[in-house]
Design an enzyme around this catalytic site. Structure first.
Site, mmCIF file in Angstrom:
data_model
loop_
_atom_site.group_PDB
_atom_site.id
_atom_site.type_symbol
_atom_site.label_atom_id
_atom_site.label_comp_id
_atom_site.label_asym_id
_atom_site.label_seq_id
_atom_site.Cartn_x
_atom_site.Cartn_y
_atom_site.Cartn_z
ATOM 1 N N GLU A 197 -17.131 5.123 -10.093
ATOM 2 C CA GLU A 197 -16.309 6.192 -9.541
ATOM 3 C C GLU A 197 -16.471 7.448 -10.392
ATOM 4 O OE1 GLU A 197 -12.283 4.829 -9.241
ATOM 5 O OE2 GLU A 197 -12.776 3.180 -7.893
ATOM 6 N N HIS A 205 -10.067 5.866 -4.068
ATOM 7 C CA HIS A 205 -9.129 5.447 -5.111
ATOM 8 C C HIS A 205 -7.844 6.281 -5.083
ATOM 9 C CE1 HIS A 205 -8.996 3.233 -9.230
ATOM 10 N NE2 HIS A 205 -7.815 3.218 -8.614
ATOM 11 N N ARG A 222 -9.042 -3.593 -8.094
ATOM 12 C CA ARG A 222 -10.221 -3.192 -8.859
ATOM 13 C C ARG A 222 -11.459 -3.785 -8.199
ATOM 14 N NH1 ARG A 222 -7.070 -0.245 -10.462
ATOM 15 N NH2 ARG A 222 -6.516 0.377 -12.588
#
Length: 317
Positions: A263, A281, A234
């Protein structure tokens, strides 16, 4: 049941085998993300159930207040930090979560390690542009792999490092250190030592209030100018702005990241840095992982619809 699935960026969900389990229900899938409250309400206003793809859309009290028909939220994977569980409890909305799998994220982590250390993306671009052998890579054998957080993903990445004949060095909470020592791995004497000694340092911590910003600018400044920092966990594990500043200062010399503060990330100055390798991601974005995550989410939702017992995380909270 009217089911809405937001944030399916790749239009992948309806092509999964697991999607067939929702036959007979009215399913709406959106392929982009919106953050505006009114836009979210417009998309979810008729939904009786939401199936959420990881943490892509925050579910806030303000949003739930405007969704009177919503009865259930089924989460892919186990994390619910993006869902206001207290508000769900107040409105009587069931919140269900599934199980995760460490393998896809661990595999991507190792792919980033190899790609960054051997400059693979850069050399692919060079070859396509007619340039031959412009960089000198760095091998892994004999170098030190730092693992910050020895959970399911961290354990796999440590094993990959051992397979490449790296020296593995671990740091984390007391339980992490105990598990690493029991596995015969070296435990760092401190967080500072982990950052100073690692040639490749990979972050594998859960994000919570205790770990938010746990990687400081001082930690990064301790890293070697030849070292690589990898973050597939993260982004907020690293103090805000610290990674960009560290890369500009040259300690560490490189970073490979799969996660960002915001994001989807479309444009940001950090993406222009030549010593950053970044992916959008992708850690869990793999077919087997999707089948697992969505299979769990759909099964939980169908159990709820059929009146079978399900674990309600809102009630548990």
């Amino acid at each position: 049941m009217k089911i809405v699935i937001p944030d399916d960026y790749q239009d992948a969900v309806r092509h999964l085998d697991a999607f067939e389990r929702l036959a007979g229900h009215e399913v709406t899938v959106f392929h982009d993300s919106v953050t505006d409250l009114d836009a979210l309400v417009a998309r979810f206003q008729d939904a009786e159930a939401l199936v959420l793809i990881r943490e892509r859309t925050p579910i806030t009290a303000a949003l739930l207040d405007r969704l009177p028909d919503l009865k259930a939220i089924s989460q892919t994977g186990g994390g619910t930090a993006h869902v206001d569980l207290a508000a769900c409890r107040e409105w009587g909305i069931r919140v269900m979560a599934g199980t995760g799998s460490p393998h896809a994220a661990a595999e991507l982590t190792w792919g980033l390690v190899l790609a960054a250390m051997r400059h693979i993306p850069e050399e692919v671009a060079n070859l396509r542009a007619g340039r031959w052998q412009r960089t000198l890579g760095t091998g892994l054998k004999g170098r030190t792999l730092g693992i910050f957080g020895y959970g399911g993903i961290g354990r796999l990445v440590a094993r990959y490092g051992q397979a490449f004949e790296m020296k593995v060095l671990v740091w984390g909470r007391e339980g992490t250190r105990d598990r690493a020592a029991a596995a015969g791995l070296e435990v760092a004497g401190s967080q500072a030592e982990l950052f100073a000694r690692s040639d490749v340092l990979s972050l594998h911590l859960r994000l919570n209030e205790a770990t938010r910003g746990i990687v400081t600018a001082e930690d990064l400044a301790r890293m070697k100018p030849t070292a690589l920092l990898v973050n597939t966990a993260r982004a907020p594990l690293v103090a805000p702005g610290a990674l960009e500043a560290a890369l500009r200062a040259g300690r560490p010399g490189m970073a490979a990241v799969d996660v960002f503060e915001e994001e989807p990330l479309i444009a940001h100055p950090i993406l222009e840095l030549p010593n950053l390798l970044a992916t959008p991601h992708l850690g869990y974005v793999e077919r087997d992982c999707y089948e697992h995550y969505f299979g769990d989410a759909f099964d939980n939702l169908l159990a709820f619809a059929a009146g079978r017992p399900v674990t309600d995380l809102a009630a548990a909270g």
